[in-house]
Design a protein around this motif. Structure first.
Motif, short mmCIF file in Angstrom:
data_model
loop_
_atom_site.label_atom_id
_atom_site.label_comp_id
_atom_site.label_asym_id
_atom_site.label_seq_id
_atom_site.Cartn_x
_atom_site.Cartn_y
_atom_site.Cartn_z
N LEU A 108 -8.28 3.63 8.59
CA LEU A 108 -8.06 2.46 9.27
C LEU A 108 -7.68 1.70 8.41
O LEU A 108 -7.87 0.66 8.57
CB LEU A 108 -9.30 2.01 10.30
N ARG A 109 -7.75 2.47 6.65
CA ARG A 109 -6.66 0.86 6.14
C ARG A 109 -5.44 1.39 5.97
O ARG A 109 -5.04 0.53 5.19
CB ARG A 109 -7.28 1.16 4.40
N ASN A 110 -4.98 2.34 6.81
CA ASN A 110 -3.69 2.24 6.83
C ASN A 110 -2.54 1.38 7.42
O ASN A 110 -2.50 1.33 8.42
CB ASN A 110 -3.52 3.46 7.44
N ARG A 111 -2.51 0.39 6.94
CA ARG A 111 -1.52 -1.15 7.54
C ARG A 111 -0.57 -0.60 8.20
O ARG A 111 -0.24 -1.43 9.07
CB ARG A 111 -1.26 -1.74 6.25
N THR B 220 1.14 -1.37 0.03
CA THR B 220 0.19 -0.03 0.04
C THR B 220 0.86 1.21 0.00
O THR B 220 2.14 1.20 0.25
CB THR B 220 -0.90 0.21 1.21
N GLY C 239 -11.38 5.31 5.91
CA GLY C 239 -10.45 5.18 5.38
C GLY C 239 -8.82 5.39 6.18
O GLY C 239 -7.68 4.59 5.26
#
Length: 496
Positions: free
Chosen positions: A283-286, A3, A281
């Motif tokens: 929380l989609r930051n890995r 990502t 969104g």
């Protein structure tokens, strides 16, 4: 495929090396700002250690039961963990400096009330208020550092110093807590008031005012703020109370179910809100989520280790609070020594390898501490574990902070810091609750052997979590290194 957030974290090493060649030395503004916000971290560490040592005298002086006096510690965790996400987002929306000042002031008021009251319930309420103040201070202070020091070597250095200040607070707290408790437990509440006033005055003078944030045309997400705060309060409460009430008791299951329902409602609210409290969104930051899980393992295993170690020394070995404080002192001294240099280590090896190295040291520490018996030597059995913790923490803690905030937009730095701090606090509450339940699973110990068996059972849980985290961080570090090699090869090929 990596990502965008992972790529940014993985390339931070190259950026830091370039920054090393162009950075300027810090002046009075940079140092003044850093010292001011670091004072809050120092204060949090100082207070928690001192009050933890003072719990027995508080119970005796105010006539509190064992069940009620544990809330002197737990109520702080409840306030801190319950309001962290709200505190982080408020820092982004209303200004980091403003929320930092409010948080420090609230903390000081709660500490003052706790130090002068003669009512145990008021002490518990004061500790809750102090936790709420810290919930606004912690994300604001970290986001002030992140937004005022450029990404790379300078930021890593600042975060390392930030960690060292917490270690100084810890080191000072174990000694001051033992000494002040000998005089009166009230001084463990009153001393932080003076430190808070110093931090407040310093921040007023030295932390720059925020640029007025762009809040858009939408209204503040009141529904989201109320829902997530109540949900986090119920979640932390159910975890903290589970060992006493029972993991499958109606109260534990009911409060946990209510928190899950409220969190689900929060997600629905955030999807529909024009100006959400938490942009889902994020929380989609890995990198952020991974750092938060690492944070949960760091503080969860360490707080459990300290809990078991404190019980072992004071109950089984009959050490005084001051003797126990001196036993743990090398941890703070090592962190204070290594943490200011952590930025250079992160720049050289990268955040993933630093976190992995930290957990290798944590795991070795917990394994060595499993050797404790009824008459273990401090120098041979206990001190090696203490020293390894002192190395592990400055390796892992600054690196997790850097990973969590790298690549996050400046407008969401406070929220990212709140998510990370939530990982620390909820992780500590969950792991400590599991460890406590495991220690008590065999029933009341009737002799030293039974007590020691309970300590070992708790340490097995701590060690197991640390081993799993070590393996996962090794996988992450190897994958990051592989991606950097591929990216380097592609860059070289494009230039040829």
């Amino acid at each position: 495929m990596a990502t965008s957030s992972e790529v940014e974290v993985e390339t931070v090493v190259e950026g830091e090396r370039k920054a090393d060649n162009t950075k300027k030395s810090w002046g009075f503004r940079e140092w003044g700002l850093l010292v001011s916000v670091c004072a809050a971290f120092f204060l949090d560490a100082l207070d928690n250690i001192m009050v933890g040592i003072a719990v027995p005298p508080i119970q005796s002086d105010l006539g509190m039961t064992t069940e009620s006096v544990q809330w002197v510690v737990s109520s702080y965790v409840l306030g801190f963990g319950g309001f962290l996400l709200l505190g982080g987002r408020m820092a982004d929306l209303l200004g980091r400096r403003r929320m930092f000042l409010i948080g420090v002031a609230v903390f000081a008021i709660g500490s003052l009330v706790g130090g002068v009251t003669n009512d145990g319930l008021v002490v518990i309420a004061a500790r809750f208020v102090m936790g709420v103040g810290a919930a606004f201070t912690a994300p604001a202070s970290l986001s002030i550092i992140i937004t005022n020091f450029p990404e790379g070597a300078q930021r890593n250095r600042a975060v390392g110093i930030y960690t060292a200040c917490g270690a100084v607070g810890y080191s000072t707290g174990v000694i001051a807590g033992g000494a002040l408790t000998e005089i009166s437990w009230r001084w463990t509440f009153l001393l932080p008031v003076a430190v808070a006033l110093i931090a407040l005055i310093g921040a007023l003078a030295l932390v720059p005012r925020d640029i007025k944030p762009d809040r858009g045309s939408g209204k503040f997400d009141v529904a989201g703020a109320v829902t997530v705060t109540v949900a986090m309060l119920l979640l932390v409460y159910s975890i903290v109370e589970a060992p006493n009430a029972g993991w499958v008791s109606p109260r534990t299951l009911g409060t946990f179910a209510a928190s899950v329902v409220l969190l689900a409602a929060f997600v629905v609210i955030e999807r529909r809100a024009a100006q959400p409290l938490l942009r889902l969104g994020l929380l989609r930051n890995r990198a952020l989520v991974g750092a938060s899980l690492v944070a949960a393992a760091i503080l969860g295993t360490y707080m459990s280790f300290q809990f078991i170690g404190g019980l072992y020394l004071q109950t089984m070995r009959a050490w005084s609070p001051m003797e126990m404080a001196l036993a743990f002192l090398p941890i703070g001294l090592l962190i204070a020594t290594i943490a200011p240099r952590a930025g250079k280590l992160i720049s050289r090896f990268g955040v993933q390898w630093m976190i992995f190295a930290g957990f290798v040291a944590y795991t070795a520490s917990y394994l060595l501490f499993l050797r404790i018996d009824e008459a273990s030597s401090y120098a041979w059995v206990i001190l090696p574990s203490i020293l390894l913790i002192g190395v592990a923490f400055p390796f892992s803690f600054p690196a997790a902070n850097v990973q969590a905030t790298t690549g996050v937009d400046e407008s969401e730095q406070g929220l990212a810091a709140g998510v990370l701090q939530t990982g620390y606090q909820v992780g500590a509450a969950i792991v400590l609750a599991i460890v406590t339940a495991t220690m008590a699973a065999e029933g009341p110990a009737n002799d030293a052997a039974g007590t020691l068996s309970g300590y070992h059972n708790g340490l097995y849980v701590v060690t197991g979590i640390s081993v799993i985290t070590t393996l996962l961080t090794l996988v992450a570090a190897l994958r990051a290194s592989a991606r950097r090699r591929v990216a380097g090869s592609a860059a070289a090929a494009s230039q040829s």
